[in-house]
Design a protein around this motif. Structure first.
Motif, PDB file in Angstrom:
ATOM      1  N   LEU A   1      15.691  -1.350  45.131  1.00  0.00           N
ATOM      2  CA  LEU A   1      14.465  -0.919  45.678  1.00  0.00           C
ATOM      3  C   LEU A   1      13.526  -1.152  44.718  1.00  0.00           C
ATOM      4  O   LEU A   1      12.220  -1.744  45.009  1.00  0.00           O
ATOM      5  CB  LEU A   1      14.486   0.213  46.321  1.00  0.00           C
ATOM      6  N   ARG A   2      13.537  -0.890  43.455  1.00  0.00           N
ATOM      7  CA  ARG A   2      12.323  -0.701  42.469  1.00  0.00           C
ATOM      8  C   ARG A   2      11.969  -2.121  42.258  1.00  0.00           C
ATOM      9  O   ARG A   2      10.711  -2.525  42.221  1.00  0.00           O
ATOM     10  CB  ARG A   2      13.005   0.010  41.397  1.00  0.00           C
TER      11      ARG A   2
ATOM     12  N   GLN B   1      10.549   8.706  43.709  1.00  0.00           N
ATOM     13  CA  GLN B   1       9.738   9.161  42.475  1.00  0.00           C
ATOM     14  C   GLN B   1       8.888   7.627  41.963  1.00  0.00           C
ATOM     15  O   GLN B   1       7.950   7.848  41.213  1.00  0.00           O
ATOM     16  CB  GLN B   1      10.795   9.245  41.190  1.00  0.00           C
ATOM     17  N   PHE B   2       9.231   6.589  42.949  1.00  0.00           N
ATOM     18  CA  PHE B   2       8.234   5.464  42.631  1.00  0.00           C
ATOM     19  C   PHE B   2       7.739   5.051  44.010  1.00  0.00           C
ATOM     20  O   PHE B   2       6.829   3.995  44.124  1.00  0.00           O
ATOM     21  CB  PHE B   2       8.784   4.627  41.801  1.00  0.00           C
ATOM     22  N   ALA B   3       8.020   5.494  45.101  1.00  0.00           N
ATOM     23  CA  ALA B   3       7.557   4.744  46.324  1.00  0.00           C
ATOM     24  C   ALA B   3       7.668   6.075  47.586  1.00  0.00           C
ATOM     25  O   ALA B   3       8.270   7.045  47.401  1.00  0.00           O
ATOM     26  CB  ALA B   3       8.517   3.816  46.735  1.00  0.00           C
ATOM     27  N   ARG B   4       6.974   5.652  48.547  1.00  0.00           N
ATOM     28  CA  ARG B   4       7.113   6.609  49.708  1.00  0.00           C
ATOM     29  C   ARG B   4       8.362   6.127  50.393  1.00  0.00           C
ATOM     30  O   ARG B   4       8.635   5.019  50.684  1.00  0.00           O
ATOM     31  CB  ARG B   4       5.910   6.359  50.863  1.00  0.00           C
ATOM     32  N   VAL B   5       9.133   7.008  50.783  1.00  0.00           N
ATOM     33  CA  VAL B   5      10.439   6.640  51.402  1.00  0.00           C
ATOM     34  C   VAL B   5      10.630   7.592  52.401  1.00  0.00           C
ATOM     35  O   VAL B   5      10.520   8.765  52.891  1.00  0.00           O
ATOM     36  CB  VAL B   5      11.506   7.182  50.355  1.00  0.00           C
ATOM     37  N   VAL B   6      11.277   6.769  53.717  1.00  0.00           N
ATOM     38  CA  VAL B   6      11.501   7.162  55.001  1.00  0.00           C
ATOM     39  C   VAL B   6      12.958   7.186  55.371  1.00  0.00           C
ATOM     40  O   VAL B   6      13.322   5.757  55.479  1.00  0.00           O
ATOM     41  CB  VAL B   6      10.486   6.669  56.065  1.00  0.00           C
ATOM     42  N   SER B   7      13.748   8.014  55.728  1.00  0.00           N
ATOM     43  CA  SER B   7      14.926   7.914  56.311  1.00  0.00           C
ATOM     44  C   SER B   7      14.747   8.573  57.714  1.00  0.00           C
ATOM     45  O   SER B   7      13.752   9.315  57.819  1.00  0.00           O
ATOM     46  CB  SER B   7      15.987   8.581  55.574  1.00  0.00           C
ATOM     47  N   PHE B   8      15.857   8.262  58.662  1.00  0.00           N
ATOM     48  CA  PHE B   8      15.584   8.849  59.929  1.00  0.00           C
ATOM     49  C   PHE B   8      16.752   9.149  60.686  1.00  0.00           C
ATOM     50  O   PHE B   8      17.945   8.549  60.587  1.00  0.00           O
ATOM     51  CB  PHE B   8      14.659   7.811  60.876  1.00  0.00           C
TER      52      PHE B   8
ATOM     53  N   ALA C   1       3.588   0.948  48.998  1.00  0.00           N
ATOM     54  CA  ALA C   1       4.867   0.365  49.946  1.00  0.00           C
ATOM     55  C   ALA C   1       5.606   1.589  50.345  1.00  0.00           C
ATOM     56  O   ALA C   1       5.793   2.594  49.690  1.00  0.00           O
ATOM     57  CB  ALA C   1       5.760  -0.791  49.059  1.00  0.00           C
ATOM     58  N   THR C   2       6.041   1.214  51.475  1.00  0.00           N
ATOM     59  CA  THR C   2       7.156   2.223  52.036  1.00  0.00           C
ATOM     60  C   THR C   2       8.542   1.712  52.252  1.00  0.00           C
ATOM     61  O   THR C   2       8.653   0.726  52.844  1.00  0.00           O
ATOM     62  CB  THR C   2       6.452   2.808  53.391  1.00  0.00           C
ATOM     63  N   VAL C   3       9.333   2.480  51.793  1.00  0.00           N
ATOM     64  CA  VAL C   3      10.789   2.057  51.778  1.00  0.00           C
ATOM     65  C   VAL C   3      11.526   2.715  53.084  1.00  0.00           C
ATOM     66  O   VAL C   3      11.317   4.161  53.197  1.00  0.00           O
ATOM     67  CB  VAL C   3      11.621   2.626  50.579  1.00  0.00           C
TER      68      VAL C   3
END
Lengths: 298, 31
Positions: free
Chosen positions: A292-293, A60-67, A36-38
């Motif tokens: 989130l986790r 450390q447990f997901a793909r994460v995107v901030s912008f 999943a992508t956060v």
């Protein structure tokens, strides 16, 4: 001053600049890996860096995107008005350009929660959950009253004029108060980057437009269960009165009630009130990461 | 709504405060 720091310096320059259909560039900060992508959306005037304490842990447990919204951080200025639809359209195009596919877990702090609700409404099938962090309803002005947004816009207009005149310079009180760098403890590169970000007219034009759009959110209010059964976590600030934009216990109480109203937007929601103020991603990153986790099941 | 919490520190923007505090996060240095 800190000479260098690998995590901080990663925010001192664009990380992943993606090209939008009209040629503008949007800066995504992408880290981690997972099924999943956060997606992390900062509040008014926020940028990807606002999430630094959350993103490094969640990666450390997901793909994460901030912008960085268009006009802020390292993203090119966008067409006006900078309302939620414009911000989300850029984000959707940026994710597509970067090949970042759903499912998405959306998290938004403060005004960022409005943008994530907009994205959830547009892409319901692609969204696995929503985390709203001390955010607002569309009818927040009716619920809470004047949050000082108009007064804040007047300050930004004044700073915009100073910028355009080349008069927002480090020797001025306005610079020291509103640009606020260099900060001892930040790296040279990050101090320099933040100076450049906050002395551009486009920064203030964007803030004014985003704030105006927030003030123009149109009731009628969303009904209960507007999000259906989308898994929803609401993290709220028990010490709402610590926020400088809330005046007095009446507004703080109304703000807390509004968090309960947000939790009623889904039939599958969990509302956690934390013993802290409004800036939860800053002060309580571990609680955000835990939420989130739980959504991604990691 | 950008005015930060009293707990975040007066005259320090949320963005700067996040950057400063992140340096105490010893568990995130690989991030």
């Amino acid at each position: 001053m800190t000479a260098s720091h690998p995590v901080l310096d990663a925010y001192a320059e664009p990380q992943t600049l993606v090209r939008l259909p009209d040629g503008r560039r949007l800066n995504l900060h992408v880290s981690g890996a997972g099924g999943a992508t956060v997606i992390l959306a900062a509040g008014l005037a926020g940028i990807a860096l606002d999430w630094i304490r959350v993103q490094a842990r969640a990666a450390q447990f997901a793909r994460v995107v901030s912008f960085d919204h268009a006009g802020l951080g390292f993203s090119d200025e966008g067409p006006y008005p900078r309302n939620s639809e414009a911000i989300v359209s850029d984000l959707e195009a940026g994710l597509a350009s970067a090949g970042i596919e759903p499912p998405y877990l959306l998290a938004g702090h403060s005004a960022g929660g409005v943008h994530m609700r907009t994205l959830a409404a547009r892409r319901r099938a692609d969204v696995m959950g929503l985390v709203l962090i001390d955010s607002v309803t569309d009818d927040f002005a009716l619920r809470v009253g004047d949050l000082g947004l108009a007064a804040e816009r007047n300050q930004w207009r004044r700073l915009l004029a100073l910028c355009e005149a080349g008069a927002l310079t480090p020797d001025t009180t306005d610079y020291q108060r509103y640009v606020g760098v260099p900060q001892a403890g930040l790296t040279d590169r990050l101090n320099r980057a933040m100076h450049l970000m906050r002395t551009r007219p486009s920064y203030y034009r964007t803030l004014i437009s985003e704030s105006q759009a927030l003030s123009s959110l149109a009731p009628p209010p969303m009904g209960d269960d507007a999000l259906g059964d989308l898994p929803l976590t609401v993290l709220s600030a028990r010490r709402a009165e610590a926020a400088a934009f809330l005046q007095g216990p009446g507004q703080a109480a109304a703000w807390r009630d509004m968090q309960s109203a947000l939790a009623r937007l889904s039939s599958r929601s969990d509302h956690r009130s934390l013993d802290c103020g409004h800036d939860i991603p800053l002060s309580r990153p571990a609680d955000v990461v835990a939420a989130l986790r739980a959504h991604v099941g990691a | 709504m950008t005015a930060f919490d009293a707990e975040s520190g007066v005259l320090l923007s949320r963005t700067c405060a996040a950057a400063l505090r992140s340096q105490d996060d010893s568990d995130t240095l690989v991030g």
